[in-house]
Design a protein around this motif. Structure first.
Motif, PDB file in Angstrom:
ATOM      1  N   ALA A  13      -5.347   8.304  -3.849  1.00  7.50           N
ATOM      2  CA  ALA A  13      -4.787   7.806  -2.592  1.00  7.50           C
ATOM      3  C   ALA A  13      -5.727   8.109  -1.431  1.00  7.50           C
ATOM      4  O   ALA A  13      -5.891   7.295  -0.510  1.00  7.50           O
ATOM      5  N   VAL A  50      -8.586   5.534  -1.356  1.00 11.75           N
ATOM      6  CA  VAL A  50      -8.118   4.247  -0.829  1.00 11.75           C
ATOM      7  C   VAL A  50      -8.054   4.300   0.691  1.00 11.75           C
ATOM      8  O   VAL A  50      -8.508   3.385   1.388  1.00 11.75           O
ATOM      9  N   THR A  63      -3.582  12.762  -6.000  1.00  9.77           N
ATOM     10  CA  THR A  63      -3.698  12.513  -4.559  1.00  9.77           C
ATOM     11  C   THR A  63      -5.115  12.127  -4.145  1.00  9.77           C
ATOM     12  O   THR A  63      -5.312  11.528  -3.087  1.00  9.77           O
ATOM     13  N   CYS A  69       2.826   1.707  -3.463  1.00 13.08           N
ATOM     14  CA  CYS A  69       1.902   2.002  -4.571  1.00 13.08           C
ATOM     15  C   CYS A  69       1.316   3.405  -4.456  1.00 13.08           C
ATOM     16  O   CYS A  69       1.276   4.156  -5.441  1.00 13.08           O
ATOM     17  N   LEU A  70       0.873   3.775  -3.262  1.00 16.67           N
ATOM     18  CA  LEU A  70       0.241   5.087  -3.105  1.00 16.67           C
ATOM     19  C   LEU A  70       1.261   6.219  -3.188  1.00 16.67           C
ATOM     20  O   LEU A  70       0.924   7.324  -3.619  1.00 16.67           O
ATOM     21  N   THR A  90       0.829  -1.209   0.000  1.00 23.85           N
ATOM     22  CA  THR A  90       0.000   0.000   0.000  1.00 23.85           C
ATOM     23  C   THR A  90       0.858   1.250   0.000  1.00 23.85           C
ATOM     24  O   THR A  90       0.621   2.185  -0.778  1.00 23.85           O
ATOM     25  N   VAL A 113       1.475   6.808  -6.814  1.00 27.70           N
ATOM     26  CA  VAL A 113       0.249   7.453  -7.295  1.00 27.70           C
ATOM     27  C   VAL A 113       0.250   8.935  -6.940  1.00 27.70           C
ATOM     28  O   VAL A 113      -0.060   9.793  -7.773  1.00 27.70           O
ATOM     29  N   ARG A 114       0.610   9.259  -5.693  1.00 29.86           N
ATOM     30  CA  ARG A 114       0.639  10.667  -5.263  1.00 29.86           C
ATOM     31  C   ARG A 114       1.665  11.471  -6.060  1.00 29.86           C
ATOM     32  O   ARG A 114       1.455  12.656  -6.325  1.00 29.86           O
ATOM     33  N   THR A 140      -3.120   7.007 -13.558  1.00 28.91           N
ATOM     34  CA  THR A 140      -2.026   7.340 -12.637  1.00 28.91           C
ATOM     35  C   THR A 140      -0.688   6.893 -13.233  1.00 28.91           C
ATOM     36  O   THR A 140      -0.128   7.561 -14.088  1.00 28.91           O
ATOM     37  N   SER A 174      -4.831  -0.304  -3.690  1.00 23.05           N
ATOM     38  CA  SER A 174      -3.667   0.468  -4.143  1.00 23.05           C
ATOM     39  C   SER A 174      -3.032  -0.160  -5.382  1.00 23.05           C
ATOM     40  O   SER A 174      -2.519   0.550  -6.250  1.00 23.05           O
TER      41      SER A 174
END
Length: 353
Positions: free
Chosen positions: A131, A134, A128, A118-119, A115, A122-123, A184, A175
């Motif tokens: 994220a 999630v 954001t 992955c996040l 998590t 993504v951020r 993303t 995630s």
């Protein structure tokens, strides 16, 4: 925060036990998350330079690194958790309960690692909100399971661990879906395997200092908690409640730190250092003002905030005192959370360390 409030209905020993176990678990996960920190900075830079294939390779290799590190951390927590807690607390009830909690939590560290990495990726692309979704869904699941276990099925405070574990599993699955989206990063299996040594080497340049930074911070936090635990379950429970209240102020600090890293990294990737510098100072100033206001609220309403978690008058006394102290530090905390994000976004994780 809400989980601690629910556990607080069971007493000081339960709050102290969950607090100690969670502290060890968070310490492990924050060090593991350094792979995500390195990935986030490099993905932001690659995304700003419009090199999406490199961004995907970085995210994939960071996932391999984080997952591997989490396996070793889980084994360490499982086998050494009781010894650490026994060293920390003279209260046998706290040791027995917290040891069982940390053994259960160790199995779920790999899910937290997935998590986190992955996040972070993504951020770094600026998405954001993904994220955030999630996190919200994961925490709603955690609270639902925890409340059901504690107050409907009445299986005891182990229900809090079941709730947290359920949210980690769900968040890791969400995630993975998020980082695979073309909206993303667009991560695919070919970016995870085979292992690319040159990409890992680039990630390590930022991740290793970030890991040592977290080791320094989390080691200090654990050592402090171990010292606090020797004072007794009541005092440590008050301290833990105060930490949960103070964690409310961590949210803007962490958020602006992530924003600073993303915006500085993307603008340097675009070849716009003057814009990166503007964003660096702006995020720091806005965060300091916001957290300063939160500090005033902490100082004025310390007792009311503490009473939300627990009714025990002794725990209330210690907790409210700690909350007032935390109110004084907020502006300095804001600066200390945002500027390291600026440095990491610029690729200088060593100074942050």
């Amino acid at each position: 925060v809400l989980t601690t409030a629910m556990v607080g209905r069971f007493g000081a020993v339960e709050v102290a036990s969950v607090g100690l176990a969670t502290l060890l678990q968070i310490t492990s996960s924050m060090v593991i998350a350094a792979a995500g920190t390195g990935a986030g900075a490099l993905v932001a830079h690659a995304y700003g330079a419009r090199d999406k294939e490199r961004a995907r390779q970085i995210a994939g290799q960071a996932l391999v690194m984080g997952f591997t590190a989490s396996i070793f951390a889980a084994m360490l927590c499982y086998h050494a958790g009781r010894a650490l807690i026994a060293f920390a607390s003279p209260d046998k009830a706290v040791v027995d309960m917290a040891s069982g909690f940390i053994a259960m939590m160790a199995f779920f560290l790999p899910f937290m690692s997935v998590t986190s990495v992955c996040l972070a990726s993504v951020r770094a692309t600026g998405k954001t909100r993904v994220a955030m979704c999630v996190a919200v869904i994961g925490q709603l699941l955690s609270l639902s399971v925890t409340y059901s276990c504690l107050f409907i099925f009445k299986i005891g405070v182990h229900g809090a661990i079941f709730g947290m574990s359920a949210s980690w599993v769900a968040a890791s699955l969400m995630s993975i879906i998020a980082v695979r989206s073309q909206y993303t990063v667009g991560l695919r299996l070919k970016h995870i395997l085979p292992v690319r040594k040159e990409v890992i080497k680039d990630i390590l340049k930022i991740s290793m200092p970030a890991a040592f930074e977290q080791i320094a911070i989390q080691s200090g936090r654990v050592a402090f908690a171990l010292l606090m635990a020797t004072a007794g379950a009541t005092q440590y429970a008050g301290h833990n409640v105060a930490l949960q209240i103070e964690s409310i102020s961590f949210m803007p600090g962490m958020a602006f730190g992530i924003a600073a890293m993303t915006l500085v990294g993307q603008n340097l990737g675009r070849g716009l250092p003057h814009r990166a510098k503007q964003y660096a100072w702006l995020t720091c100033i806005v965060c300091a003002v916001l957290m300063g206001l939160i500090g005033i609220l902490f100082f004025v309403f310390a007792e009311q905030l503490t009473r939300f978690f627990i009714d025990d008058p002794e725990v209330l006394k210690w907790g409210a005192g700690c909350v007032r102290i935390s109110g004084v530090e907020q502006i300095f905390l804001a600066i200390g959370m945002v500027l390291p994000g600026v440095l990491r976004g610029a690729g200088d994780a060593t100074s942050a360390m």
